[in-house]
Design a protein around this motif. Structure first.
Motif, PDB file in Angstrom:
ATOM      1  N   GLN A 168       0.851  -1.192   0.000  1.00  0.00           N
ATOM      2  CA  GLN A 168       0.000   0.000   0.000  1.00  0.00           C
ATOM      3  C   GLN A 168       0.889   1.244   0.000  1.00  0.00           C
ATOM      4  O   GLN A 168       0.566   2.257   0.609  1.00  0.00           O
ATOM      5  CB  GLN A 168      -0.956  -0.013   1.200  1.00  0.00           C
ATOM      6  CG  GLN A 168      -1.928  -1.189   1.168  1.00  0.00           C
ATOM      7  CD  GLN A 168      -2.875  -1.192   2.345  1.00  0.00           C
ATOM      8  OE1 GLN A 168      -3.687  -0.286   2.515  1.00  0.00           O
ATOM      9  NE2 GLN A 168      -2.779  -2.220   3.175  1.00  0.00           N
ATOM     10  N   GLY A 169       2.000   1.119  -0.714  1.00  0.00           N
ATOM     11  CA  GLY A 169       2.987   2.185  -0.774  1.00  0.00           C
ATOM     12  C   GLY A 169       4.140   1.943   0.175  1.00  0.00           C
ATOM     13  O   GLY A 169       3.988   1.329   1.233  1.00  0.00           O
ATOM     14  N   GLN A 189       5.709   9.321   0.661  1.00  0.00           N
ATOM     15  CA  GLN A 189       5.761   8.079  -0.093  1.00  0.00           C
ATOM     16  C   GLN A 189       6.934   8.108  -1.057  1.00  0.00           C
ATOM     17  O   GLN A 189       7.203   9.118  -1.704  1.00  0.00           O
ATOM     18  CB  GLN A 189       4.457   7.863  -0.864  1.00  0.00           C
ATOM     19  CG  GLN A 189       4.350   6.482  -1.509  1.00  0.00           C
ATOM     20  CD  GLN A 189       2.992   6.222  -2.125  1.00  0.00           C
ATOM     21  OE1 GLN A 189       2.063   7.021  -1.963  1.00  0.00           O
ATOM     22  NE2 GLN A 189       2.865   5.103  -2.835  1.00  0.00           N
ATOM     23  N   GLY A 192       5.656   2.692  -5.044  1.00  0.00           N
ATOM     24  CA  GLY A 192       4.254   2.380  -5.263  1.00  0.00           C
ATOM     25  C   GLY A 192       3.753   1.181  -4.484  1.00  0.00           C
ATOM     26  O   GLY A 192       4.441   0.622  -3.617  1.00  0.00           O
ATOM     27  N   ASP A 193       2.538   0.755  -4.852  1.00  0.00           N
ATOM     28  CA  ASP A 193       1.834  -0.300  -4.122  1.00  0.00           C
ATOM     29  C   ASP A 193       2.344  -1.704  -4.427  1.00  0.00           C
ATOM     30  O   ASP A 193       1.852  -2.679  -3.854  1.00  0.00           O
ATOM     31  CB  ASP A 193       0.341  -0.254  -4.456  1.00  0.00           C
ATOM     32  CG  ASP A 193      -0.337   1.002  -3.948  1.00  0.00           C
ATOM     33  OD1 ASP A 193       0.305   1.766  -3.201  1.00  0.00           O
ATOM     34  OD2 ASP A 193      -1.507   1.229  -4.313  1.00  0.00           O
ATOM     35  N   THR A 213       8.599  -7.794  -4.242  1.00  0.00           N
ATOM     36  CA  THR A 213       7.325  -7.724  -4.943  1.00  0.00           C
ATOM     37  C   THR A 213       6.861  -9.138  -5.262  1.00  0.00           C
ATOM     38  O   THR A 213       7.670 -10.056  -5.376  1.00  0.00           O
ATOM     39  CB  THR A 213       7.449  -6.887  -6.230  1.00  0.00           C
ATOM     40  OG1 THR A 213       6.161  -6.726  -6.834  1.00  0.00           O
ATOM     41  CG2 THR A 213       8.403  -7.522  -7.230  1.00  0.00           C
ATOM     42  N   TYR A 249       5.044   1.901 -10.017  1.00  0.00           N
ATOM     43  CA  TYR A 249       4.725   0.477 -10.011  1.00  0.00           C
ATOM     44  C   TYR A 249       3.711   0.181  -8.905  1.00  0.00           C
ATOM     45  O   TYR A 249       3.999   0.346  -7.718  1.00  0.00           O
ATOM     46  CB  TYR A 249       5.985  -0.357  -9.793  1.00  0.00           C
ATOM     47  CG  TYR A 249       6.955  -0.344 -10.945  1.00  0.00           C
ATOM     48  CD1 TYR A 249       6.600  -0.901 -12.168  1.00  0.00           C
ATOM     49  CD2 TYR A 249       8.212   0.228 -10.817  1.00  0.00           C
ATOM     50  CE1 TYR A 249       7.494  -0.894 -13.244  1.00  0.00           C
ATOM     51  CE2 TYR A 249       9.114   0.239 -11.878  1.00  0.00           C
ATOM     52  CZ  TYR A 249       8.744  -0.317 -13.082  1.00  0.00           C
ATOM     53  OH  TYR A 249       9.618  -0.318 -14.144  1.00  0.00           O
ATOM     54  N   ASN A 250       2.535  -0.269  -9.329  1.00  0.00           N
ATOM     55  CA  ASN A 250       1.473  -0.592  -8.380  1.00  0.00           C
ATOM     56  C   ASN A 250       0.959  -2.016  -8.523  1.00  0.00           C
ATOM     57  O   ASN A 250       0.015  -2.404  -7.844  1.00  0.00           O
ATOM     58  CB  ASN A 250       0.321   0.396  -8.536  1.00  0.00           C
ATOM     59  CG  ASN A 250       0.719   1.802  -8.130  1.00  0.00           C
ATOM     60  OD1 ASN A 250       1.157   2.033  -7.007  1.00  0.00           O
ATOM     61  ND2 ASN A 250       0.602   2.748  -9.059  1.00  0.00           N
ATOM     62  N   SER A 251       1.595  -2.808  -9.398  1.00  0.00           N
ATOM     63  CA  SER A 251       1.232  -4.207  -9.604  1.00  0.00           C
ATOM     64  C   SER A 251       2.446  -5.079  -9.352  1.00  0.00           C
ATOM     65  O   SER A 251       3.588  -4.684  -9.659  1.00  0.00           O
ATOM     66  CB  SER A 251       0.718  -4.434 -11.027  1.00  0.00           C
ATOM     67  OG  SER A 251      -0.420  -3.644 -11.289  1.00  0.00           O
TER      68      SER A 251
END
Length: 492
Positions: A168-169, A189, A192-193, A213, A249-251
């Protein structure tokens, strides 16, 4: 193009260690070395269920090692469970700061999501504890986001900071001087997530952020891996090798992996970095072993691993080929090569001509051949000992390594240059023939550097071929000068 297959070093138990190093369960390792030279490692040990196995659960297991590759269990960090939330103690982060050992730890509620996730602080006068708990530093209820676990402490310009976050960051905040609280208004922040499990450190001109990740806890099907960003500014932006800001990058698994799975070891990630007495960096992390248990009493069997970090163009390559190694040269190895690091002209005994990159090429895949001496830097090579009787041979003109294409083991394969990526096809033994000459043997194929068909003509091909002891396989190393490599691994 060179194939980045898993590298297996020369088998020699006197100079090599074998992953994994401790199991069957030691996830999320953190590491620090004391003033006497002993390394201490701390890890997660939990069951995510209702706590029915509390008596068997170690409250942050502690290991110790004098050499980084042989570890033994010492004790638990806590005598009693921290009381501010009943739950699992995860992802410790250990440092020595202001005369005491400080450990930030994550606490997740049991049952799952029945309460607030958060990060606590504990301290001890000694690395083996017991640690005194100082309670929660920050939790999900203290800020707009969530994922308040996986802390990593950094002191920057005399000020203490904590990085943290999980899918979530990734955030950083300033701590109070006693580390027991955070300064209001300082949270920002920085990634990313897509990420959790942050490690941040300074090397040369850059701050590096190692982040995990993917999925960690699905056994062999887990997709965990390590991505890396760097920045000249402590607060970012942290960009990956493509120049993309990690904030974008959130994925999961969307960026460029610097450590990822191979066929034997799935889901390598979430670790810490340390440096041995020789100045070599090592990444300590967890992964699964397909030749071992997938789960232990229902808990994912994530075991302790360590791998060398090599630096190319200012970016880390972990494990030789960005995957966990099965075996590698031991940390703190004091062996030294017979050939001194430096710039050499490599002269063929049969033809009297020099090893060179054709047409002074600077591209990956350019041919390596022989040619009469002409003073071109394309005929000069940086020879550097990298341990375990292995060398890398880098062209001075192109800054690319002598390489066997695609990791080929075929006799007669032409040699090329290729950007250094630390694979076995780029590592060489330089063996004294006893007559003032040397043979140059590829670690991956076992063949030696050979002038094709014993030619004496300019421009004729240089290949790999089994050792025959003929003069077209014998080389004289003519020392030119010593040049020290720069911090990012380049010799000029």
């Amino acid at each position: 193009m060179s194939t980045r297959s898993s590298v297996t070093a020369t088998t020699d138990d006197s100079t090599h260690y074998h992953n994994e190093l401790y199991g069957p369960h030691f996830p999320d390792p953190t590491i620090h070395r004391d003033g006497n030279g002993t390394w201490w490692a701390y890890g997660t040990n939990m069951n995510r269920n209702d706590g029915g196995n509390d008596p068997q659960e170690r409250l942050i297991p502690i290991l110790k090692s004098d050499n980084l590759h042989e570890w033994r269990y010492v004790t638990e960090a806590f005598d009693t469970r921290p009381g501010w939330t009943y739950g699992s103690i995860w992802a410790p982060d250990i440092h020595y700061y202001n005369g005491e050992w400080v450990m930030f730890y994550s606490l997740s509620p049991r049952p799952w999501e029945s309460g607030e996730f958060g990060i606590g602080l504990a301290t001890s006068d000694t690395p083996d504890g017991p640690f005194t708990d100082h309670g929660q530093i920050i939790g999900d209820n203290d800020h707009a986001g969530g994922g308040t676990i996986d802390g990593y402490f950094v002191e920057h310009e005399g000020t203490p900071y904590l990085f943290w976050g999980s899918f979530q960051g990734i955030y950083v905040m300033e701590l109070t001087s006693d580390l027991q609280d955070w300064q209001a208004g300082t949270i920002q922040q920085v990634a990313g997530d897509a990420y959790e499990g942050t490690t941040v450190f300074k090397r040369g001109d850059y701050w590096y952020m190692f982040v995990s990740t993917g999925t960690c806890c699905d056994g062999y099907s887990s997709t965990y891996e390590v991505e890396v960003g760097r920045s000249t500014d402590f607060f970012g932006p942290y960009t990956d090798p493509s120049g993309t800001d990690l904030m974008n990058y959130n994925s999961h698994n969307a960026g460029i992996a610097q450590l990822t799975a191979n066929g034997r070891f799935p889901a390598p990630a979430h670790g810490d970095i340390t440096t041995d007495d020789n100045g070599t960096d090592w990444f300590v992390y967890h992964a699964y072993d397909r030749d071992d248990q997938e789960f232990v009493d229902g808990v994912p069997a994530r075991q302790l691993f360590i791998d060398r970090v090599e630096w190319t163009d200012g970016w880390p390559i972990i494990g030789g080929d960005k995957t966990p190694s099965l075996q590698s040269v031991r940390p703190n190895t004091t062996d030294s090569g017979d050939i001194a690091d430096g710039i050499y002209e490599i002269e063929n005994v049969n033809s009297g001509k020099l090893l060179e990159v054709a047409d002074a090429g600077t591209a990956d895949g350019d041919n390596v051949r022989q040619w009469s001496s002409n003073g071109c830097s394309c005929q000069r090579w940086w020879i550097e000992y990298i341990g375990g009787d292995e060398y890398r041979i880098i062209n001075q003109n192109s800054n690319r390594a002598l390489d066997v294409p695609d990791g080929s083991t075929t006799d007669g394969e032409s040699l090329q240059q290729f950007a250094w990526w630390t694979g076995g096809s780029q590592k060489w033994e330089i063996i004294d023939n006893g007559d003032g000459t040397h043979r140059i043997r590829n670690i991956n194929s076992g063949d030696v550097v050979d002038v094709n068909e014993s030619s004496t003509a300019d421009g004729d091909d240089v290949i790999q071929w089994p050792w025959t002891a003929d003069t077209n396989q014998r080389w004289t190393l003519n020392f030119v000068e010593t040049v020290q490599p720069t911090d990012d691994g380049r010799p000029w």
